[in-house]
Design a protein around this motif. Sequence first.
Motif, PDB file in Angstrom:
ATOM      1  N   TYR A   8       0.831  -1.209   0.000  1.00 20.89           N
ATOM      2  CA  TYR A   8       0.000   0.000   0.000  1.00 20.89           C
ATOM      3  C   TYR A   8       0.865   1.259   0.000  1.00 20.89           C
ATOM      4  O   TYR A   8       2.028   1.246   0.384  1.00 20.89           O
ATOM      5  N   THR A  57      -5.590  -9.054   9.782  1.00 20.27           N
ATOM      6  CA  THR A  57      -5.885  -7.662  10.129  1.00 20.27           C
ATOM      7  C   THR A  57      -5.144  -7.224  11.393  1.00 20.27           C
ATOM      8  O   THR A  57      -5.549  -6.278  12.058  1.00 20.27           O
ATOM      9  N   TYR A  59      -1.200  -6.318  13.220  1.00 21.64           N
ATOM     10  CA  TYR A  59       0.231  -6.084  13.044  1.00 21.64           C
ATOM     11  C   TYR A  59       0.998  -7.321  13.502  1.00 21.64           C
ATOM     12  O   TYR A  59       0.617  -7.981  14.466  1.00 21.64           O
ATOM     13  N   VAL A  78       1.509   4.796   9.089  1.00 22.05           N
ATOM     14  CA  VAL A  78       0.165   5.249   8.714  1.00 22.05           C
ATOM     15  C   VAL A  78       0.020   6.759   8.927  1.00 22.05           C
ATOM     16  O   VAL A  78       0.730   7.360   9.725  1.00 22.05           O
ATOM     17  N   SER A  79      -0.928   7.355   8.202  1.00 20.27           N
ATOM     18  CA  SER A  79      -1.110   8.815   8.276  1.00 20.27           C
ATOM     19  C   SER A  79      -2.567   9.210   8.062  1.00 20.27           C
ATOM     20  O   SER A  79      -2.856  10.219   7.432  1.00 20.27           O
ATOM     21  N   GLY A  80      -3.476   8.400   8.613  1.00 23.24           N
ATOM     22  CA  GLY A  80      -4.893   8.755   8.520  1.00 23.24           C
ATOM     23  C   GLY A  80      -5.207   9.954   9.402  1.00 23.24           C
ATOM     24  O   GLY A  80      -4.353  10.441  10.134  1.00 23.24           O
TER      25      GLY A  80
ATOM     26  N   TYR B  47      -6.532   9.948  -0.043  1.00 19.47           N
ATOM     27  CA  TYR B  47      -6.497   8.989   1.058  1.00 19.47           C
ATOM     28  C   TYR B  47      -6.753   7.583   0.540  1.00 19.47           C
ATOM     29  O   TYR B  47      -7.624   7.376  -0.303  1.00 19.47           O
ATOM     30  N   GLU B  48      -5.984   6.624   1.087  1.00 23.52           N
ATOM     31  CA  GLU B  48      -6.318   5.228   0.821  1.00 23.52           C
ATOM     32  C   GLU B  48      -6.182   4.418   2.092  1.00 23.52           C
ATOM     33  O   GLU B  48      -5.530   4.846   3.049  1.00 23.52           O
ATOM     34  N   ALA B  49      -6.797   3.239   2.092  1.00 22.31           N
ATOM     35  CA  ALA B  49      -6.816   2.396   3.292  1.00 22.31           C
ATOM     36  C   ALA B  49      -6.646   0.938   2.905  1.00 22.31           C
ATOM     37  O   ALA B  49      -6.932   0.549   1.774  1.00 22.31           O
ATOM     38  N   TYR B  50      -6.168   0.171   3.859  1.00 25.02           N
ATOM     39  CA  TYR B  50      -6.309  -1.296   3.794  1.00 25.02           C
ATOM     40  C   TYR B  50      -7.607  -1.552   4.554  1.00 25.02           C
ATOM     41  O   TYR B  50      -7.635  -1.580   5.781  1.00 25.02           O
ATOM     42  N   PRO B  51      -8.724  -1.630   3.826  1.00 19.65           N
ATOM     43  CA  PRO B  51     -10.034  -1.469   4.465  1.00 19.65           C
ATOM     44  C   PRO B  51     -10.372  -2.518   5.519  1.00 19.65           C
ATOM     45  O   PRO B  51     -10.921  -2.165   6.565  1.00 19.65           O
ATOM     46  N   GLU B  52     -10.039  -3.770   5.265  1.00 23.63           N
ATOM     47  CA  GLU B  52     -10.413  -4.813   6.240  1.00 23.63           C
ATOM     48  C   GLU B  52      -9.746  -4.547   7.595  1.00 23.63           C
ATOM     49  O   GLU B  52     -10.360  -4.651   8.652  1.00 23.63           O
ATOM     50  N   MET B  53      -8.462  -4.200   7.537  1.00 17.76           N
ATOM     51  CA  MET B  53      -7.728  -3.967   8.786  1.00 17.76           C
ATOM     52  C   MET B  53      -8.112  -2.620   9.405  1.00 17.76           C
ATOM     53  O   MET B  53      -8.197  -2.499  10.627  1.00 17.76           O
ATOM     54  N   LYS B  57      -9.326  -2.350  13.154  1.00 12.94           N
ATOM     55  CA  LYS B  57      -8.591  -1.554  14.148  1.00 12.94           C
ATOM     56  C   LYS B  57      -9.484  -0.466  14.751  1.00 12.94           C
ATOM     57  O   LYS B  57      -9.384  -0.172  15.938  1.00 12.94           O
ATOM     58  N   HIS B  78     -14.268   7.696   8.330  1.00  8.46           N
ATOM     59  CA  HIS B  78     -13.067   8.195   7.643  1.00  8.46           C
ATOM     60  C   HIS B  78     -13.332   8.195   6.150  1.00  8.46           C
ATOM     61  O   HIS B  78     -13.819   7.218   5.602  1.00  8.46           O
ATOM     62  N   VAL B 117      -4.303   2.983  12.696  1.00  8.26           N
ATOM     63  CA  VAL B 117      -5.247   2.517  11.664  1.00  8.26           C
ATOM     64  C   VAL B 117      -4.600   2.646  10.277  1.00  8.26           C
ATOM     65  O   VAL B 117      -4.094   3.717   9.927  1.00  8.26           O
ATOM     66  N   PRO B 118      -4.583   1.550   9.494  1.00  2.45           N
ATOM     67  CA  PRO B 118      -3.880   1.594   8.201  1.00  2.45           C
ATOM     68  C   PRO B 118      -4.617   2.397   7.124  1.00  2.45           C
ATOM     69  O   PRO B 118      -5.281   1.855   6.248  1.00  2.45           O
ATOM     70  N   ILE B 119      -4.450   3.712   7.241  1.00  4.01           N
ATOM     71  CA  ILE B 119      -4.950   4.680   6.263  1.00  4.01           C
ATOM     72  C   ILE B 119      -3.778   5.620   5.993  1.00  4.01           C
ATOM     73  O   ILE B 119      -3.000   5.912   6.902  1.00  4.01           O
ATOM     74  N   TRP B 120      -3.645   6.040   4.724  1.00  6.17           N
ATOM     75  CA  TRP B 120      -2.522   6.920   4.359  1.00  6.17           C
ATOM     76  C   TRP B 120      -3.037   8.087   3.529  1.00  6.17           C
ATOM     77  O   TRP B 120      -4.004   7.949   2.783  1.00  6.17           O
ATOM     78  N   LYS B 121      -2.299   9.218   3.652  1.00  8.11           N
ATOM     79  CA  LYS B 121      -2.645  10.368   2.823  1.00  8.11           C
ATOM     80  C   LYS B 121      -1.466  10.732   1.945  1.00  8.11           C
ATOM     81  O   LYS B 121      -0.299  10.590   2.334  1.00  8.11           O
ATOM     82  N   LYS B 122      -1.797  11.197   0.752  1.00  5.25           N
ATOM     83  CA  LYS B 122      -0.771  11.675  -0.182  1.00  5.25           C
ATOM     84  C   LYS B 122      -1.029  13.147  -0.450  1.00  5.25           C
ATOM     85  O   LYS B 122      -2.120  13.540  -0.838  1.00  5.25           O
TER      86      LYS B 122
END
Lengths: 81, 147
Positions: A8, A57, A59, A78-80, B47-53, B57, B78, B117-122
């Motif tokens: 990802y 799901t 770590y 991560v960067s949400g 923004y993108e995510a690994y949605p299941e995880m 989380k 989110h 939480v596995p979400i990322w921003k670009k």
Amino acid sequence: MKLAVQLYARARDLAGLDQVELELNEPASVGDVRTALADCVPELAPLTRGLLIAVGTDYADDSLTVAAGDTVVCFPPVSGG
Amino acid sequence: MIRLTHDPIDTHQLTESVRDHAAGAVVLFLGTVRELTEGKRTLALDYEAYPEMATAKLKEIAETASTKWPITAYGIIHRLGHLDLGDVSVAVAVSCPHRVEAFEAGRFLIDTLKEIVPIWKKENFDDGTTEWVHPGLDAATDTPVSN
């Protein structure tokens, strides 16, 4: 064994792939996945030390054993929000 | 309630969803797309995510919060995809009997979300460059920043 690893964010962009198939000797650990990923995709080598790896799901730390068929996912911090 | 969505977040509806006669306090946190970061001008975020995880989380975080504070109801949404300046990227609503616990629980939910939480921003900067935000990684070398 063959193990598919999902990527990802920047890991995916650097690799140019959203999934990499690794060939690992059994038993294999998450640490072995990290090493194999750097060998298989040289563009990811600098990043691999900072990659987080999840099995399913949750770590996973480098000592956890992985099996064929596990969902293994690698991503940078991560960067949400 | 926990949700990942590509659609704009209805913050009013989210807030109403946690209101309850048992709660004397409702706290709403919104994360919004900021224009300036360390002197660079942002035009948009992806923004993108690994949605299941990410979903798993978020549930875990909410369960942990419920053991620490007497939460009456909570809702976390989110947003994913392409967001413009000012858009709401995340909304956390929490209700509790009293305000102190509502503030503390809301703070915990958003802080922990940002941490695990596995979400990322670009970032999409105004000079045409893009950059994934990966805290603790040097953007130029992709190696962990040493302290």
